[in-house]
Scaffold this motif. Structure first.
Motif, PDB file in Angstrom:
ATOM      1  N   ILE A  28       0.910  -1.051  -0.120  1.00 54.44           N
ATOM      2  CA  ILE A  28      -0.078  -0.071   0.003  1.00 54.44           C
ATOM      3  C   ILE A  28       0.780   1.230  -0.196  1.00 54.44           C
ATOM      4  O   ILE A  28       1.805   1.301   0.798  1.00 54.44           O
ATOM      5  N   ILE A  29       0.675   2.090  -0.808  1.00 50.64           N
ATOM      6  CA  ILE A  29       1.222   3.193  -1.011  1.00 50.64           C
ATOM      7  C   ILE A  29       0.581   4.337  -0.462  1.00 50.64           C
ATOM      8  O   ILE A  29      -0.516   4.714  -0.910  1.00 50.64           O
ATOM      9  N   TYR A  30       0.903   4.953   0.724  1.00 45.90           N
ATOM     10  CA  TYR A  30       0.067   6.022   1.536  1.00 45.90           C
ATOM     11  C   TYR A  30       0.674   7.276   1.014  1.00 45.90           C
ATOM     12  O   TYR A  30       1.626   7.666   0.676  1.00 45.90           O
ATOM     13  N   SER A  31      -0.205   8.392   1.293  1.00 47.63           N
ATOM     14  CA  SER A  31      -0.052   9.736   0.880  1.00 47.63           C
ATOM     15  C   SER A  31       0.780  10.447   1.845  1.00 47.63           C
ATOM     16  O   SER A  31       0.740   9.999   2.926  1.00 47.63           O
ATOM     17  N   LYS A  32       1.452  11.403   1.212  1.00 46.20           N
ATOM     18  CA  LYS A  32       2.379  12.092   2.355  1.00 46.20           C
ATOM     19  C   LYS A  32       1.480  12.862   3.464  1.00 46.20           C
ATOM     20  O   LYS A  32       1.744  12.698   4.348  1.00 46.20           O
ATOM     21  N   LEU A  86       2.130  18.352   9.485  1.00 45.30           N
ATOM     22  CA  LEU A  86       1.361  19.109   8.890  1.00 45.30           C
ATOM     23  C   LEU A  86       0.984  20.609   9.337  1.00 45.30           C
ATOM     24  O   LEU A  86       1.197  21.611   8.191  1.00 45.30           O
ATOM     25  N   ASP A  87       1.117  21.005  10.443  1.00 41.19           N
ATOM     26  CA  ASP A  87       0.967  22.454  10.852  1.00 41.19           C
ATOM     27  C   ASP A  87       2.424  23.158  10.345  1.00 41.19           C
ATOM     28  O   ASP A  87       2.300  24.425  10.521  1.00 41.19           O
ATOM     29  N   ALA A  88       3.562  22.425  10.390  1.00 39.78           N
ATOM     30  CA  ALA A  88       4.677  23.585  10.070  1.00 39.78           C
ATOM     31  C   ALA A  88       4.844  23.552   8.597  1.00 39.78           C
ATOM     32  O   ALA A  88       5.766  24.237   8.161  1.00 39.78           O
ATOM     33  N   GLY A  89       3.711  22.910   7.728  1.00 37.60           N
ATOM     34  CA  GLY A  89       3.843  23.538   6.445  1.00 37.60           C
ATOM     35  C   GLY A  89       5.083  22.559   5.522  1.00 37.60           C
ATOM     36  O   GLY A  89       5.602  23.102   4.625  1.00 37.60           O
ATOM     37  N   GLN A  90       5.824  21.667   6.322  1.00 37.44           N
ATOM     38  CA  GLN A  90       7.018  21.136   5.554  1.00 37.44           C
ATOM     39  C   GLN A  90       6.578  20.057   4.701  1.00 37.44           C
ATOM     40  O   GLN A  90       5.593  19.287   4.962  1.00 37.44           O
ATOM     41  N   GLY A  91       7.325  19.794   3.650  1.00 34.24           N
ATOM     42  CA  GLY A  91       6.871  18.813   2.801  1.00 34.24           C
ATOM     43  C   GLY A  91       7.469  17.470   3.222  1.00 34.24           C
ATOM     44  O   GLY A  91       8.347  17.571   4.087  1.00 34.24           O
ATOM     45  N   ALA A  92       7.079  16.346   2.892  1.00 37.05           N
ATOM     46  CA  ALA A  92       7.489  15.109   3.290  1.00 37.05           C
ATOM     47  C   ALA A  92       8.627  14.412   2.134  1.00 37.05           C
ATOM     48  O   ALA A  92       8.177  13.859   1.248  1.00 37.05           O
ATOM     49  N   ASP A  93       9.786  14.685   2.356  1.00 40.56           N
ATOM     50  CA  ASP A  93      10.852  13.955   1.450  1.00 40.56           C
ATOM     51  C   ASP A  93      10.816  12.571   1.612  1.00 40.56           C
ATOM     52  O   ASP A  93      10.245  12.425   2.661  1.00 40.56           O
ATOM     53  N   GLY A  94      11.177  11.911   0.755  1.00 40.31           N
ATOM     54  CA  GLY A  94      11.317  10.458   0.953  1.00 40.31           C
ATOM     55  C   GLY A  94       9.957   9.842   0.776  1.00 40.31           C
ATOM     56  O   GLY A  94       9.639   9.051   1.858  1.00 40.31           O
ATOM     57  N   ASP A  95       9.377  10.064  -0.189  1.00 40.66           N
ATOM     58  CA  ASP A  95       7.937   9.364  -0.273  1.00 40.66           C
ATOM     59  C   ASP A  95       8.145   7.727  -0.274  1.00 40.66           C
ATOM     60  O   ASP A  95       7.093   7.062  -0.421  1.00 40.66           O
TER      61      ASP A  95
END
Length: 98
Positions: A28-32, A86-95
């Motif tokens: 299963i590939i989950y979303s960021k 989420l609240d920090a607005g940072q992207g999630a590198d390393g999908d």
């Protein structure tokens, strides 16, 4: 023993969840977004199975090992700075941290 295959009807059900990017035979590939949501809830003290259930996943379909392993991967990715809050607005590198 390898990963347990996900039955075709379960794959179709999982694909309907907004937090799922894709489902293949045994993965299963989950979303960021879900990974970030999971970590936010987990850091606030919520148990992994409850987080999955509240996000619309059936823990019986996923199984306890799949939940446990996903939680462990995401905790490590968070510690390594690969999943932001989420609240920090940072992207999630390393999908690749499904």
């Amino acid at each position: 023993m390898g990963r347990v295959n996900i039955e075709p009807e379960e794959r179709e059900m999982l694909k309907k969840n907004k937090y799922v990017v894709d489902v293949i035979e045994n993965r299963i590939i989950y979303s960021k977004e879900f990974k970030q949501h999971f970590m936010s809830e987990y850091l606030n003290g919520k148990p992994p199975t409850k987080i999955f259930r509240e996000a619309g996943f059936d823990p019986v379909v996923l199984g306890p090992k799949r939940i446990e392993r996903a939680a462990a991967r995401w905790r490590k990715a968070y510690a390594d700075g690969k999943i932001g809050k989420l609240d920090a607005g940072q992207g999630a590198d390393g999908d690749k941290t499904e």
